[in-house]
Design a protein around this motif. Sequence first.
Motif, PDB file in Angstrom:
ATOM      1  N   SER A  16       0.831  -1.206   0.000  1.00  0.00           N
ATOM      2  CA  SER A  16       0.000   0.000   0.000  1.00  0.00           C
ATOM      3  C   SER A  16       0.860   1.250   0.000  1.00  0.00           C
ATOM      4  O   SER A  16       0.612   2.205  -0.730  1.00  0.00           O
ATOM      5  N   LYS A  17       1.929   1.240   0.828  1.00  0.00           N
ATOM      6  CA  LYS A  17       2.804   2.401   0.896  1.00  0.00           C
ATOM      7  C   LYS A  17       3.569   2.599  -0.399  1.00  0.00           C
ATOM      8  O   LYS A  17       3.933   3.716  -0.751  1.00  0.00           O
ATOM      9  N   GLN A  19       2.506   1.756  -3.477  1.00  0.00           N
ATOM     10  CA  GLN A  19       1.685   1.975  -4.654  1.00  0.00           C
ATOM     11  C   GLN A  19       1.801   3.413  -5.126  1.00  0.00           C
ATOM     12  O   GLN A  19       1.971   4.335  -4.336  1.00  0.00           O
ATOM     13  N   SER A  21       0.951   6.968  -5.969  1.00  0.00           N
ATOM     14  CA  SER A  21      -0.073   7.845  -5.407  1.00  0.00           C
ATOM     15  C   SER A  21       0.325   9.300  -5.607  1.00  0.00           C
ATOM     16  O   SER A  21       1.506   9.625  -5.759  1.00  0.00           O
ATOM     17  N   ASP A  24      -2.454  14.334  -1.421  1.00  0.00           N
ATOM     18  CA  ASP A  24      -3.902  14.435  -1.233  1.00  0.00           C
ATOM     19  C   ASP A  24      -4.526  15.675  -1.862  1.00  0.00           C
ATOM     20  O   ASP A  24      -5.725  15.696  -2.162  1.00  0.00           O
ATOM     21  N   THR A  27      -6.679  16.465  -6.906  1.00  0.00           N
ATOM     22  CA  THR A  27      -7.888  15.693  -7.203  1.00  0.00           C
ATOM     23  C   THR A  27      -8.550  16.282  -8.452  1.00  0.00           C
ATOM     24  O   THR A  27      -8.125  17.320  -8.976  1.00  0.00           O
ATOM     25  N   GLY A  42       4.257  12.973  -5.046  1.00  0.00           N
ATOM     26  CA  GLY A  42       3.526  11.810  -4.563  1.00  0.00           C
ATOM     27  C   GLY A  42       4.486  10.720  -4.100  1.00  0.00           C
ATOM     28  O   GLY A  42       5.639  10.999  -3.742  1.00  0.00           O
ATOM     29  N   ARG A  43       3.998   9.475  -4.150  1.00  0.00           N
ATOM     30  CA  ARG A  43       4.804   8.332  -3.695  1.00  0.00           C
ATOM     31  C   ARG A  43       4.687   7.179  -4.688  1.00  0.00           C
ATOM     32  O   ARG A  43       3.733   7.102  -5.482  1.00  0.00           O
ATOM     33  N   SER A  44       5.637   6.278  -4.598  1.00  0.00           N
ATOM     34  CA  SER A  44       5.612   5.033  -5.374  1.00  0.00           C
ATOM     35  C   SER A  44       6.590   4.075  -4.708  1.00  0.00           C
ATOM     36  O   SER A  44       7.105   4.357  -3.617  1.00  0.00           O
ATOM     37  N   ILE A  96      -3.008   7.214 -12.619  1.00  0.00           N
ATOM     38  CA  ILE A  96      -3.828   8.125 -11.828  1.00  0.00           C
ATOM     39  C   ILE A  96      -4.196   9.297 -12.729  1.00  0.00           C
ATOM     40  O   ILE A  96      -3.318   9.931 -13.322  1.00  0.00           O
ATOM     41  N   CYS A 153       0.209  14.208   4.861  1.00  0.00           N
ATOM     42  CA  CYS A 153      -1.099  13.873   4.291  1.00  0.00           C
ATOM     43  C   CYS A 153      -2.177  14.715   4.974  1.00  0.00           C
ATOM     44  O   CYS A 153      -2.098  14.993   6.176  1.00  0.00           O
ATOM     45  N   LYS A 156      -8.778  12.496   3.476  1.00  0.00           N
ATOM     46  CA  LYS A 156      -9.722  12.451   2.364  1.00  0.00           C
ATOM     47  C   LYS A 156     -10.425  13.787   2.185  1.00  0.00           C
ATOM     48  O   LYS A 156     -11.150  14.258   3.055  1.00  0.00           O
TER      49      LYS A 156
END
Length: 634
Positions: A16-17, A19, A21, A24, A27, A42-44, A96, A153, A156
């Motif tokens: 998950s970490k 993946q 992304s 936040d 959008t 972001g992250r990967s 994404i 972060c 949501k």
Amino acid sequence: MRYSLILLLLTISMISKGQLSLADAFTDHMVLQRHIAIPIWGRSFPNDMVSVKLGNSEVVVKANQDGEWSVSMPSMNEGGPYELRVSNVGKKGKPIVCKDVLIGDVWLASGQSNMEWEVRSSMNAREEIANATNYSIRYLKIPHDISSTPKHCIGKTNWKVIDTTSVKECSAVAYFFSKILNKETKVPIGIIQSTWGGTPVEAWTSREMLSSCSLTHDRVAHIDTFGLIHFQADSARIRRFWDIVYHPDEEVKKMLLNASYEDKGWGVLSMPSLLKEWNWPSFEGIIWLRKEINIPADMLGKDLTINLGRPELNYSLYFNETEICKTIWNAEPSHKYLLPKEIIKQGKNIITVRLSALWHGGGFDPPAERMVISDGINNISIAGDWKFNRELEPPVPQVSNYQKYPSFLFNAMINPLIPYGIKGVIWYQGEDNVRDSYNYRFHFVNMINDWRIRFKLGYLPFYFVQLANFIDASDSDWPLLRESQEYAFALPNTGMACIIDIGDANNIHPVNKQEVGLRLAKMALKDLYGRSGIVIGPRFKAYKVDGSKISVEINDNEKGLVVRSGSVASGFEIAGVDGKYVKANANVKGNIIEVSSENVANPRYVRYAWKDNPDCNVFDTDGNPLWPFRTDKN
């Protein structure tokens, strides 16, 4: 079996970490800042190659050993809509995609409750909401959050296009500000709203900056000892706090509304009056009030109205056995209610009020004349003695209010936004720092410098609102706080919106947010968008003692000064060497104001609008108020 489950959970967590992304803040429907290199991050998985596409541009970057990646996309002009597409290079997987992306100007709107104040609670709310359809204005609302260490972060949340539904929850000041900018410039406007009511400026400042200041150094020395366990415990107390406020004890209510109930042994309070007058310094909780009134025969058989005047906080109202309203806040424009004729009895009737006493506030503000029952012709006063009982419901729990702790809001609600590209900042805050009014001049400047350093956008434009007139004509700490706010005006690329004329003596949240947004927007239009002919407002420039009078020079203002509400300028005071101020006469001559008093033969000092809620009436011809000032700052 147990170890296999733990291993599975760890594997899922690592995947998950790792993946792909986006941060936040990115959008659908977002606005990205024009005319700068656009930061995207972001992250990967560590060392992954990441492709970022926006418009006709693509940038490929390699993630670092921690899986973090960031790019700077080429500068773009205003326009759109575009797609932002992010994908792993050479790997299978769904990219994404952020759709309906506009390029325009992004403003960070921050502060406490007056910036948080929603459109649906502002002046002319129905009309504003009905007309709020603007595809070119979007906003991102940052969820409330706290942290003792910097976070990356924000949780949501999503960008929203302004329409008749979404606008209701948007910051009113930020919306009216963006509405004017968009109308005048035709540039898409994005608002990032990061606000929390009842919070001090120190909470919005980083620990590093606070540590560098002698005033706050010791306050942040051990804040990292607070963590999730403390926040969760306080969160439970906060839930219990609001459960008590919003949900009357049903058994208590049933008992009190019983027609046969007798309130023997209850105390007596005279209304209107406030908690601060009752000598209950530490009380916080629920107070039940009862008052017996007699309705004369000539007022029977018809509907009546009851007006509670100006409750200071939250209340519920009952008449005889009937609930009239429940948990209403003082911000409502009216506290007048219908009493149907069916519930009104001849002779004895009982009014019951459940009153919240919170944050050193509670009760009813004057005047007594507003507290009446009426048939439209005849009035019955409900001011005077009321019986009270403050022990019928449990006390509200003491909460830590970690949102007030230094750096905790910066860590959770500002740091995760850095380095999002923004045009500037609009700020409305200060009420929570009134008890430390003088030192606010240091705290506020430190916060502005702190944000500018971290966003790395040079002298980031920073426009702020000076506190409005409020409470009464006394001289407490509000004038000093306003003066401290003005100190930030000395920084480059800052501007202050003076609103000493549009406040509400009885409401710390003045509902005329349209004018606040306008005055902020005028500064931006003048400074950043090249609009000519805009005057920000008259302010003190210099003074000279001339015998028995003092001549005050106001900054160059080609449009001149005017006196509203009659021909006599009000709000001026004068003092001799003893520093004892008396009300003064003022004569406006162009940009010079001559101030004098027959009670001060040898004046030394002069001040203007130096009250919590001053009676002041000097403006320029564009309707901007003269800023409060004093000449005895030492």
